[in-house]
Design a protein around this motif. Sequence first.
Motif, PDB file in Angstrom:
ATOM      1  N   VAL A  53      27.670  32.715  64.527  1.00 34.90           N
ATOM      2  CA  VAL A  53      27.405  32.614  65.971  1.00 34.90           C
ATOM      3  C   VAL A  53      26.723  31.285  66.277  1.00 34.90           C
ATOM      4  O   VAL A  53      27.101  30.569  67.203  1.00 34.90           O
ATOM      5  CB  VAL A  53      26.546  33.804  66.447  1.00 34.90           C
ATOM      6  CG1 VAL A  53      26.035  33.560  67.850  1.00 34.90           C
ATOM      7  CG2 VAL A  53      27.349  35.088  66.394  1.00 34.90           C
ATOM      8  N   ARG A  56      29.296  28.501  66.174  1.00 37.00           N
ATOM      9  CA  ARG A  56      30.178  28.449  67.336  1.00 37.00           C
ATOM     10  C   ARG A  56      29.429  27.976  68.571  1.00 37.00           C
ATOM     11  O   ARG A  56      29.994  27.284  69.408  1.00 37.00           O
ATOM     12  CB  ARG A  56      30.823  29.819  67.591  1.00 37.00           C
ATOM     13  CG  ARG A  56      31.794  30.237  66.524  1.00 37.00           C
ATOM     14  CD  ARG A  56      32.867  29.197  66.273  1.00 37.00           C
ATOM     15  NE  ARG A  56      33.728  29.028  67.415  1.00 37.00           N
ATOM     16  CZ  ARG A  56      34.846  29.711  67.620  1.00 37.00           C
ATOM     17  NH1 ARG A  56      35.254  30.582  66.722  1.00 37.00           N
ATOM     18  NH2 ARG A  56      35.577  29.516  68.701  1.00 37.00           N
ATOM     19  N   MET A  57      28.169  28.346  68.679  1.00 36.91           N
ATOM     20  CA  MET A  57      27.409  27.921  69.852  1.00 36.91           C
ATOM     21  C   MET A  57      27.094  26.431  69.799  1.00 36.91           C
ATOM     22  O   MET A  57      26.704  25.840  70.797  1.00 36.91           O
ATOM     23  CB  MET A  57      26.138  28.733  69.992  1.00 36.91           C
ATOM     24  CG  MET A  57      26.462  30.110  70.523  1.00 36.91           C
ATOM     25  SD  MET A  57      25.045  31.061  70.948  1.00 36.91           S
ATOM     26  CE  MET A  57      25.864  32.483  71.671  1.00 36.91           C
ATOM     27  N   MET A  58      27.252  25.819  68.620  1.00 35.66           N
ATOM     28  CA  MET A  58      27.046  24.381  68.500  1.00 35.66           C
ATOM     29  C   MET A  58      28.372  23.677  68.285  1.00 35.66           C
ATOM     30  O   MET A  58      28.404  22.554  67.784  1.00 35.66           O
ATOM     31  CB  MET A  58      26.138  24.094  67.309  1.00 35.66           C
ATOM     32  CG  MET A  58      24.769  24.662  67.436  1.00 35.66           C
ATOM     33  SD  MET A  58      23.953  24.462  65.859  1.00 35.66           S
ATOM     34  CE  MET A  58      22.451  25.327  66.195  1.00 35.66           C
ATOM     35  N   SER A  59      29.475  24.350  68.585  1.00 35.60           N
ATOM     36  CA  SER A  59      30.810  23.752  68.433  1.00 35.60           C
ATOM     37  C   SER A  59      31.152  23.414  66.990  1.00 35.60           C
ATOM     38  O   SER A  59      31.878  22.479  66.733  1.00 35.60           O
ATOM     39  CB  SER A  59      30.949  22.487  69.272  1.00 35.60           C
ATOM     40  OG  SER A  59      31.368  22.821  70.553  1.00 35.60           O
ATOM     41  N   ARG A  60      30.608  24.179  66.037  1.00 31.84           N
ATOM     42  CA  ARG A  60      31.061  24.002  64.660  1.00 31.84           C
ATOM     43  C   ARG A  60      31.516  25.350  64.129  1.00 31.84           C
ATOM     44  O   ARG A  60      31.567  26.308  64.890  1.00 31.84           O
ATOM     45  CB  ARG A  60      29.984  23.362  63.789  1.00 31.84           C
ATOM     46  CG  ARG A  60      28.601  23.733  64.132  1.00 31.84           C
ATOM     47  CD  ARG A  60      27.582  23.085  63.243  1.00 31.84           C
ATOM     48  NE  ARG A  60      26.388  23.873  63.366  1.00 31.84           N
ATOM     49  CZ  ARG A  60      26.081  24.873  62.577  1.00 31.84           C
ATOM     50  NH1 ARG A  60      26.857  25.161  61.563  1.00 31.84           N
ATOM     51  NH2 ARG A  60      24.992  25.570  62.789  1.00 31.84           N
ATOM     52  N   PHE A  61      31.846  25.416  62.831  1.00 30.70           N
ATOM     53  CA  PHE A  61      32.422  26.648  62.303  1.00 30.70           C
ATOM     54  C   PHE A  61      31.383  27.600  61.748  1.00 30.70           C
ATOM     55  O   PHE A  61      31.526  28.799  61.859  1.00 30.70           O
ATOM     56  CB  PHE A  61      33.419  26.338  61.191  1.00 30.70           C
ATOM     57  CG  PHE A  61      34.742  25.859  61.693  1.00 30.70           C
ATOM     58  CD1 PHE A  61      35.651  26.771  62.219  1.00 30.70           C
ATOM     59  CD2 PHE A  61      35.081  24.529  61.661  1.00 30.70           C
ATOM     60  CE1 PHE A  61      36.875  26.349  62.690  1.00 30.70           C
ATOM     61  CE2 PHE A  61      36.304  24.095  62.131  1.00 30.70           C
ATOM     62  CZ  PHE A  61      37.196  25.002  62.655  1.00 30.70           C
ATOM     63  N   ASN A  64      32.471  29.219  56.330  1.00 33.33           N
ATOM     64  CA  ASN A  64      33.826  29.770  56.403  1.00 33.33           C
ATOM     65  C   ASN A  64      34.589  29.561  55.101  1.00 33.33           C
ATOM     66  O   ASN A  64      35.798  29.568  55.089  1.00 33.33           O
ATOM     67  CB  ASN A  64      34.590  29.140  57.567  1.00 33.33           C
ATOM     68  CG  ASN A  64      34.830  27.670  57.376  1.00 33.33           C
ATOM     69  OD1 ASN A  64      34.255  27.068  56.475  1.00 33.33           O
ATOM     70  ND2 ASN A  64      35.665  27.080  58.190  1.00 33.33           N
ATOM     71  N   ARG A  65      33.867  29.399  53.994  1.00 31.53           N
ATOM     72  CA  ARG A  65      34.564  29.116  52.739  1.00 31.53           C
ATOM     73  C   ARG A  65      34.600  30.317  51.794  1.00 31.53           C
ATOM     74  O   ARG A  65      35.550  30.510  51.072  1.00 31.53           O
ATOM     75  CB  ARG A  65      33.900  27.929  52.028  1.00 31.53           C
ATOM     76  CG  ARG A  65      34.068  26.637  52.777  1.00 31.53           C
ATOM     77  CD  ARG A  65      35.469  26.150  52.655  1.00 31.53           C
ATOM     78  NE  ARG A  65      35.821  25.293  53.776  1.00 31.53           N
ATOM     79  CZ  ARG A  65      36.639  24.266  53.682  1.00 31.53           C
ATOM     80  NH1 ARG A  65      37.199  23.965  52.550  1.00 31.53           N
ATOM     81  NH2 ARG A  65      36.928  23.544  54.746  1.00 31.53           N
ATOM     82  N   PHE A 302      23.661  40.611  69.116  1.00 38.18           N
ATOM     83  CA  PHE A 302      24.322  39.388  69.596  1.00 38.18           C
ATOM     84  C   PHE A 302      23.483  38.713  70.669  1.00 38.18           C
ATOM     85  O   PHE A 302      23.325  37.495  70.674  1.00 38.18           O
ATOM     86  CB  PHE A 302      25.714  39.717  70.136  1.00 38.18           C
ATOM     87  CG  PHE A 302      26.392  38.509  70.730  1.00 38.18           C
ATOM     88  CD1 PHE A 302      26.903  37.524  69.910  1.00 38.18           C
ATOM     89  CD2 PHE A 302      26.498  38.359  72.093  1.00 38.18           C
ATOM     90  CE1 PHE A 302      27.504  36.400  70.446  1.00 38.18           C
ATOM     91  CE2 PHE A 302      27.095  37.230  72.641  1.00 38.18           C
ATOM     92  CZ  PHE A 302      27.598  36.254  71.813  1.00 38.18           C
ATOM     93  N   TRP A 306      22.134  34.983  70.724  1.00 38.01           N
ATOM     94  CA  TRP A 306      22.488  34.138  71.859  1.00 38.01           C
ATOM     95  C   TRP A 306      21.223  33.487  72.433  1.00 38.01           C
ATOM     96  O   TRP A 306      21.187  32.279  72.668  1.00 38.01           O
ATOM     97  CB  TRP A 306      23.177  35.045  72.881  1.00 38.01           C
ATOM     98  CG  TRP A 306      23.743  34.413  74.093  1.00 38.01           C
ATOM     99  CD1 TRP A 306      23.868  33.084  74.347  1.00 38.01           C
ATOM    100  CD2 TRP A 306      24.269  35.110  75.216  1.00 38.01           C
ATOM    101  NE1 TRP A 306      24.454  32.924  75.570  1.00 38.01           N
ATOM    102  CE2 TRP A 306      24.705  34.134  76.131  1.00 38.01           C
ATOM    103  CE3 TRP A 306      24.417  36.462  75.544  1.00 38.01           C
ATOM    104  CZ2 TRP A 306      25.267  34.476  77.347  1.00 38.01           C
ATOM    105  CZ3 TRP A 306      24.980  36.798  76.753  1.00 38.01           C
ATOM    106  CH2 TRP A 306      25.399  35.824  77.641  1.00 38.01           C
ATOM    107  N   TRP A 309      19.770  30.750  70.003  1.00 35.58           N
ATOM    108  CA  TRP A 309      20.432  29.451  69.930  1.00 35.58           C
ATOM    109  C   TRP A 309      20.513  28.786  71.287  1.00 35.58           C
ATOM    110  O   TRP A 309      21.213  27.793  71.440  1.00 35.58           O
ATOM    111  CB  TRP A 309      21.796  29.593  69.269  1.00 35.58           C
ATOM    112  CG  TRP A 309      21.596  30.052  67.877  1.00 35.58           C
ATOM    113  CD1 TRP A 309      21.838  31.298  67.392  1.00 35.58           C
ATOM    114  CD2 TRP A 309      21.004  29.324  66.803  1.00 35.58           C
ATOM    115  NE1 TRP A 309      21.457  31.381  66.084  1.00 35.58           N
ATOM    116  CE2 TRP A 309      20.942  30.189  65.699  1.00 35.58           C
ATOM    117  CE3 TRP A 309      20.530  28.020  66.669  1.00 35.58           C
ATOM    118  CZ2 TRP A 309      20.427  29.788  64.463  1.00 35.58           C
ATOM    119  CZ3 TRP A 309      20.016  27.629  65.449  1.00 35.58           C
ATOM    120  CH2 TRP A 309      19.977  28.510  64.363  1.00 35.58           C
ATOM    121  N   THR A 310      19.836  29.347  72.291  1.00 35.93           N
ATOM    122  CA  THR A 310      19.819  28.719  73.606  1.00 35.93           C
ATOM    123  C   THR A 310      18.453  28.131  73.925  1.00 35.93           C
ATOM    124  O   THR A 310      18.362  27.003  74.395  1.00 35.93           O
ATOM    125  CB  THR A 310      20.166  29.752  74.695  1.00 35.93           C
ATOM    126  OG1 THR A 310      21.420  30.346  74.378  1.00 35.93           O
ATOM    127  CG2 THR A 310      20.255  29.093  76.038  1.00 35.93           C
TER     128      THR A 310
END
Lengths: 355, 194
Positions: A53, A56-61, A64-65, A302, A306, A309-310
Amino acid sequence: MKEFADIIRNALPVFKSIPDALYYGIWMLLVAGALLGVVSVIAGITSWVERRVAGRMMSRFGPNRVGPQGSLQWIADGIKCLLKEDLIPALADKPLFRLAPYIVFAGMFATWVVFPFSKKIIVADLNIGILYVLAVSSLVVIGILMAGWASNNKWSLLGAMRAVAQIVSYEVPSVLAVLSVVLVSGTLSMQGIVEHQRGGSGVLRWNIFHDPFLFIAFFVFFIAQIAEGNRTPFDLPEAESELVAGYSTEYSGMRFVMFYFAEWANLFVIGAVSSTLFFGGWEGPFIAGIHWFILKSCFFVFLLMWIRWTLPRLRVDQLMTLSWKYLTPFAFVCLVGAAAWILFLPDRYFMGMLK
Amino acid sequence: MAQSGFINYFRNIYEAAVSIAKGMRITLKTFFSKPVTVQYPEENPAFTAEEFSRLYSGPLKPLSGRYRGFLTVQMDICTACEACARACPIACIAIEHVKGERTKVKSRLDAKETPKLRYATKFDIDIGKCMYCGLCVEPCPTGAIYFTRTFEGASYDPGELILHFVNEEEANRLKEIARKLEEDTKKADDKGAM
């Protein structure tokens, strides 16, 4: 779970010859083990979800490996931490240092006993359920202070002091907000609170819609719970830019993980308590049951991520201002308001619109 | 503060709620948008545009066609005129050449024909020194020297960073041809002298 144990005992004559203490003792161990498994898995998965989460909130993945979409990352991390060296500082108070993480974990873990996952699935429906949750979760404070003190380190001690000041301050609005729910429900039992929110009107019977005071009480409670869980924006005890890692600075390996384990599982605890008190617990549209409880709790988990990270971290004085100047007065108003409500409009719910 | 404390108190609450909502809207928007990250070894920005867009769906674009990666030389159209070596401000291009058969080569850029009678026996570019200014590309009469989009060249040995465009075998072959040509002209000259 006691009813279930009794049913099995009555059905199978083999168990009748075992003395009560032994039978229930074994049963308690089994249930505790199962619950520990559930908590561990939830805490582990939460750690992965949180990182995803956050990514994604920082525009990265995010991770995921390891495994599909990185879903096995938490297992890899757990194994890594198990294999790491367990350092104890030379000048630390060794017994306390060793004990502290487990006390923190125990304080969090013990609250799971009274969570009503569904009508039948509950470890023990104590008649003082919510009081028990508040009491036992205060154990975390002792664990944190113990960790900070035993580390014999400035950062740790400062972090621990902050944590204690914070948790003790926020306990007040939190408990007052819970008290307004208890006034309306007329019971302290977690099952009783859920039962009170059941009825023909379904969602409209939920405590959060009961009256305007409970609506405000929910926000007071939720904010106070975030602060008690030491989550951003109230993560002053761990404030990495000021205190390295706060009370967990000197910890490494599995002991370090214990603290974070408790923190992640605590997300679900906050979600579970919030959904039980204000959102009808396992009660929900269509079929009531465990899925509603899990769904609601996961939504709150969640929401907590949220928020984390805000929002940026509060200053110490702002933290205290928020607790004593904003949340506590509001919690008092809610308590008095809820009391007046049940005095003058005893049977009305959904903001007084339904009877 | 002209306003009374009481009004300020509620204004604070209102502003906190509004600004939190604003911030949370932004993070939620980002949450549902595609990550920007390029998963590098699998998704290489040096890939062709079609391949890159097949693998990667974010907002970033692959490297431009004019990207200045490593230099390369197309030896069959190189006339060994050494214009590039002279243009290089840091002298990282080293060329040695011999005479060869007189032919014509087509420019890579505009298909114009240029006579070719010199053949490079050594064409080395020290890519470790190269500063990617592009001054060597401009004077080339046939467009033989140009930038590629390759950028991966990390090495433990600085010697590996010197790119050789003529191998030893080829160089020996060209030298042999040049020697024969010289002999022939010498013979022809001798005949002419007699």
